[in-house]
Design an enzyme around this catalytic site. Structure first.
Site, PDB file in Angstrom:
ATOM      1  NE  ARG A  22      -4.357  -0.259   2.168  1.00  0.00           N
ATOM      2  CZ  ARG A  22      -4.816   0.224   1.883  1.00  0.00           C
ATOM      3  NH1 ARG A  22      -5.764  -0.452   0.759  1.00  0.00           N
ATOM      4  NH2 ARG A  22      -6.011   1.085   1.751  1.00  0.00           N
ATOM      5  CB  THR A  77      -6.043 -11.253  22.984  1.00  0.00           C
ATOM      6  OG1 THR A  77      -5.166 -11.883  23.064  1.00  0.00           O
ATOM      7  CG2 THR A  77      -6.423 -10.252  21.482  1.00  0.00           C
ATOM      8  CB  ALA A 100      -9.778  -4.454  16.666  1.00  0.00           C
ATOM      9  CB  SER A 101     -10.559  -9.512  20.472  1.00  0.00           C
ATOM     10  OG  SER A 101     -11.629  -9.076  19.995  1.00  0.00           O
ATOM     11  CG  ASN A 102     -10.905 -11.262  13.787  1.00  0.00           C
ATOM     12  OD1 ASN A 102     -10.730 -10.919  13.683  1.00  0.00           O
ATOM     13  ND2 ASN A 102     -10.528 -12.510  15.142  1.00  0.00           N
ATOM     14  CG  HIS A 134      -6.349 -19.680  17.602  1.00  0.00           C
ATOM     15  ND1 HIS A 134      -8.033 -18.939  18.326  1.00  0.00           N
ATOM     16  CD2 HIS A 134      -7.188 -18.251  16.791  1.00  0.00           C
ATOM     17  CE1 HIS A 134      -9.078 -17.992  17.813  1.00  0.00           C
ATOM     18  NE2 HIS A 134      -7.837 -17.346  17.321  1.00  0.00           N
ATOM     19  CE  LYS A 138      -5.314 -16.550  20.078  1.00  0.00           C
ATOM     20  NZ  LYS A 138      -4.798 -14.720  20.316  1.00  0.00           N
ATOM     21  N   GLY A 144      -8.914 -13.438  22.196  1.00  0.00           N
ATOM     22  CA  GLY A 144      -9.745 -12.039  22.237  1.00  0.00           C
ATOM     23  C   GLY A 144     -11.125 -12.433  21.501  1.00  0.00           C
ATOM     24  CB  THR A 145     -12.382 -13.302  18.016  1.00  0.00           C
ATOM     25  OG1 THR A 145     -10.866 -12.905  17.632  1.00  0.00           O
ATOM     26  CG2 THR A 145     -13.353 -13.667  17.581  1.00  0.00           C
TER      27      THR A 145
END
Length: 237
Positions: A22, A77, A100-102, A134, A138, A144-145
């Site tokens: 980007r 998280t 954000a958790s996700n 997961h 992890k 967290g999600t």
């Protein structure tokens, strides 16, 4: 933009690839091996930091960057017991923080679907549960999600007051089973079961690219703003 990466694991590497695609510059890459250089991240060399690290280090990483005047996008998280401290720091420094958790667009739509289903199921003869799966790297469990999903369910389900990281027969709790399997980016299954049938909704991530892209979009959006923000703000959900 000049964007700093705090944490350079699989997620950090996926984020770096999208940043380059980007047209952004990576101003600094902070790992456990050069953690002392975190203090070198300043507004004159970095527009925003994207932070994906461990539960043990996330709060210090976030607070250091905010204290130095650099806005932070975090996806770490397992540290949210200190979230109020970050909010206070953002307020005192007039800084910018995005959490954000996700960061997946699909997951954030799934959050809304999850709350809507919980509202429909409230008061009916079904009990709720969840399984999150997961990759073995992890460290925190539940994800967290999964916690965000459980919190959304508790808003809508009368009598559900807490979640536990195990199967449970306690009608006041939502049981979350955490599984760790090699090469699984992330799967979340929310179920409602009765003696007659089971209803399950699922989100299955096929790669980390969706999470990484969401974090980069959040970083682009955050620059120039002050306050604490989430994916609901970015996506106008």
């Amino acid at each position: 933009m000049n964007i700093g990466l705090v944490g350079y694991g699989k997620m950090g590497q996926a984020i770096e690839q999208i940043l380059i695609e980007r047209g952004h510059q990576v101003s600094k890459k902070i790992t456990i091996d050069n953690l002392r250089e975190l203090n070198d991240i300043k507004p004159d060399n970095t527009d925003v930091v994207i932070e994906f690290t461990s539960p043990e280090s996330a709060f210090n990483n976030i607070s250091t960057c905010l204290t130095n005047g650099v806005p932070v996008v975090s996806g770490s998280t397992g540290w949210l017991d200190r979230f109020a401290e970050v909010e206070a720091l953002v307020d005192s420094k007039k800084g910018g923080f995005f959490y954000a958790s996700n960061y997946s667009l699909g997951v954030n739509i799934f959050f809304k679907l999850n709350e809507y289903l919980a509202k429909l199921m409230n008061g009916r003869a079904y009990d709720s549960s969840m399984v999150e799966t997961h990759h073995i790297q992890k460290l925190d469990a539940p994800s967290g999600t999964a916690i965000t999903l459980a919190e959304g369910m508790m808003k809508q389900l009368d009598g559900k007051t807490a979640w536990v990281n195990e199967k449970t027969n306690d009608a006041s709790k939502i049981g979350i089973v955490s599984e760790r399997i090699e090469n699984v980016p992330g799967t979340h299954d929310v179920s409602y079961s009765s003696e007659i049938d089971t209803i399950t909704i699922s989100h299955v991530a096929h790669s980390r690219k969706g999470f990484a892209l969401g974090a980069v979009l959040a970083a682009e959006w955050l620059v120039g703003k002050s306050g604490v923000f989430s994916m609901n703000d970015l996506l106008e959900l």
